[in-house]
Scaffold this motif. Structure first.
Motif, PDB file in Angstrom:
ATOM      1  N   ARG A 198     -27.483   8.547 -99.230  1.00  0.00           N
ATOM      2  CA  ARG A 198     -26.255   8.276 -99.365  1.00  0.00           C
ATOM      3  C   ARG A 198     -24.927   9.196-100.270  1.00  0.00           C
ATOM      4  NH1 ARG A 198     -26.613   4.575-103.518  1.00  0.00           N
ATOM      5  NH2 ARG A 198     -26.583   2.742-102.172  1.00  0.00           N
ATOM      6  N   VAL A 199     -23.970   8.965 -99.415  1.00  0.00           N
ATOM      7  CA  VAL A 199     -22.963  10.198 -99.358  1.00  0.00           C
ATOM      8  C   VAL A 199     -22.095  10.576-100.470  1.00  0.00           C
ATOM      9  CG1 VAL A 199     -20.775  11.448 -98.814  1.00  0.00           C
ATOM     10  CG2 VAL A 199     -23.172  11.442 -96.812  1.00  0.00           C
ATOM     11  N   THR A 200     -22.145  10.832-101.450  1.00  0.00           N
ATOM     12  CA  THR A 200     -20.994  10.878-102.723  1.00  0.00           C
ATOM     13  C   THR A 200     -20.258  11.005-102.660  1.00  0.00           C
ATOM     14  OG1 THR A 200     -22.774  12.719-104.224  1.00  0.00           O
ATOM     15  CG2 THR A 200     -23.364   9.530-104.211  1.00  0.00           C
ATOM     16  N   ARG A 201     -19.441  12.583-102.143  1.00  0.00           N
ATOM     17  CA  ARG A 201     -18.099  13.207-102.581  1.00  0.00           C
ATOM     18  C   ARG A 201     -18.906  14.537-101.418  1.00  0.00           C
ATOM     19  NH1 ARG A 201     -17.903  16.468-108.438  1.00  0.00           N
ATOM     20  NH2 ARG A 201     -19.170  13.950-109.210  1.00  0.00           N
ATOM     21  N   ASN A 202     -17.835  14.798-101.098  1.00  0.00           N
ATOM     22  CA  ASN A 202     -16.966  16.458-100.130  1.00  0.00           C
ATOM     23  C   ASN A 202     -17.387  17.135-101.065  1.00  0.00           C
ATOM     24  OD1 ASN A 202     -16.349  14.583 -98.161  1.00  0.00           O
ATOM     25  ND2 ASN A 202     -14.303  14.826 -98.447  1.00  0.00           N
ATOM     26  N   ILE A 203     -17.936  18.804-100.862  1.00  0.00           N
ATOM     27  CA  ILE A 203     -18.444  19.817-101.339  1.00  0.00           C
ATOM     28  C   ILE A 203     -17.126  20.832-101.208  1.00  0.00           C
ATOM     29  CG2 ILE A 203     -19.513  21.895-101.745  1.00  0.00           C
ATOM     30  CD1 ILE A 203     -22.037  19.844-101.156  1.00  0.00           C
ATOM     31  N   VAL A 204     -16.308  20.675-102.734  1.00  0.00           N
ATOM     32  CA  VAL A 204     -14.988  22.261-102.851  1.00  0.00           C
ATOM     33  C   VAL A 204     -15.059  23.340-102.672  1.00  0.00           C
ATOM     34  CG1 VAL A 204     -13.058  22.413-104.104  1.00  0.00           C
ATOM     35  CG2 VAL A 204     -14.008  20.195-103.640  1.00  0.00           C
ATOM     36  N   ARG A 205     -15.037  24.711-102.049  1.00  0.00           N
ATOM     37  CA  ARG A 205     -15.666  25.503-101.699  1.00  0.00           C
ATOM     38  C   ARG A 205     -15.245  26.835-103.177  1.00  0.00           C
ATOM     39  NH1 ARG A 205     -21.063  25.233-100.977  1.00  0.00           N
ATOM     40  NH2 ARG A 205     -21.028  23.842 -99.380  1.00  0.00           N
ATOM     41  N   CYS A 206     -15.806  27.492-103.704  1.00  0.00           N
ATOM     42  CA  CYS A 206     -15.922  28.580-104.441  1.00  0.00           C
ATOM     43  C   CYS A 206     -16.233  29.752-104.501  1.00  0.00           C
ATOM     44  CB  CYS A 206     -15.950  27.952-106.028  1.00  0.00           C
ATOM     45  SG  CYS A 206     -18.081  28.822-105.809  1.00  0.00           S
ATOM     46  N   ALA A 207     -15.838  30.726-104.888  1.00  0.00           N
ATOM     47  CA  ALA A 207     -15.670  32.398-104.201  1.00  0.00           C
ATOM     48  C   ALA A 207     -17.117  32.781-104.361  1.00  0.00           C
ATOM     49  CB  ALA A 207     -15.137  32.765-105.326  1.00  0.00           C
ATOM     50  N   ALA A 208     -18.064  31.346-104.661  1.00  0.00           N
ATOM     51  CA  ALA A 208     -19.420  32.001-103.751  1.00  0.00           C
ATOM     52  C   ALA A 208     -19.431  32.416-103.180  1.00  0.00           C
ATOM     53  CB  ALA A 208     -20.534  31.156-104.714  1.00  0.00           C
TER      54      ALA A 208
END
Length: 256
Positions: A198-208
């Motif tokens: 079950r999809v729970t959230r979008n992934i916010v991207r960081c400097a990695a």
């Protein structure tokens, strides 16, 4: 007609040690409410950390050695052997550290390597951490991360050069979905092989994601590119396993 509900699992990865290199899998078994087996099972504390293995809790990634800040980690190639519990680390194709992580001596061998070679990144003595059933994920929930390869292709077009999907350090990479289709799946269920998620959230991207996983160079600004060109900083989704089973590359990905 294009079936927006169906894709294919292109590849499958785990990351036994937070911040270290991915390991490609040919198959794995997922359990309800769990991460991939041994995914982010270990982490290397960067400085003092009040971590109790008997009562593990989530800490933000800045408390560990990690790619967002410590890009030199990408130059290391690590491998964890589940049977022997041994972690090996190589640099320039030569082994530079090895230790059985069930023993004090083995953990010390790994910690000593980072003490010696990552002194400029460290804010105190490094400590290799583990707790039964705990995952040192970027978020507290036990999830599987999924990246849509078509969305990565859109990012390539925006930056004007190839973008290695491994910059996004996902567990499952999906081929066949339209670009950004995954961002419309919040609350939906996905079937991958025998597994339901079950999809729970979008992934916010960081400097990695700015760090090339091959060269260890910080050579892009992915979060800024996402915001400038697409008006968001998302790439990928988190999903919880709601029905366990086996999953392998080549499996069909259905949106239920």
């Amino acid at each position: 007609m294009l079936d927006l509900a169906q894709g294919t699992l292109a590849s499958l990865y785990r990351y036994p040690v937070k911040g270290l290199s991915p390991e490609r899998l040919t198959r794995t078994a997922l359990q309800n409410g769990q991460t991939l087996p041994s995914d982010r099972r270990y982490a290397i504390a960067n400085g003092p950390l009040d971590f109790d293995p008997a009562q593990p809790k989530h800490f933000p990634k800045i408390r560990f050695l990690m790619l967002m800040r410590d890009e030199r980690l990408a130059a290391l190639h690590s491998h964890f052997d589940d049977r022997s519990h041994t972690l090996s680390i190589a640099y320039n194709n030569a082994e530079v550290a090895r230790g059985d992580l069930t023993t004090a001596a083995g953990r010390t061998a790994i910690e000593d390597f980072f003490s010696t070679n990552f002194a400029t990144e460290l804010r105190g003595p490094p400590k290799l951490l583990e707790a039964p059933g705990h995952s040192f994920s970027d978020i507290a929930a036990k999830v599987v991360s999924i990246v849509n390869l078509a969305s990565v292709s859109e990012i390539e077009g925006a930056v004007g050069q190839p973008v290695n999907p491994l910059r996004f350090r996902a567990n499952l990479y999906v081929r066949g979905w339209p670009a950004w289709h995954e961002l419309d799946l919040m609350g939906r269920e996905i079937r991958a092989g025998d597994v339901r998620l079950r999809v729970t959230r979008n992934i916010v991207r960081c400097a990695a994601t700015n760090v090339d996983p091959v060269t260890a160079e910080r050579d892009m600004n992915i979060p800024q590119t996402l915001m400038d060109r697409f008006d968001h900083t998302h790439c990928g989704i988190y999903a919880e396993v709601v029905a366990g089973g086996d999953v392998a590359p080549g499996d069909t990905i259905d949106i239920l």
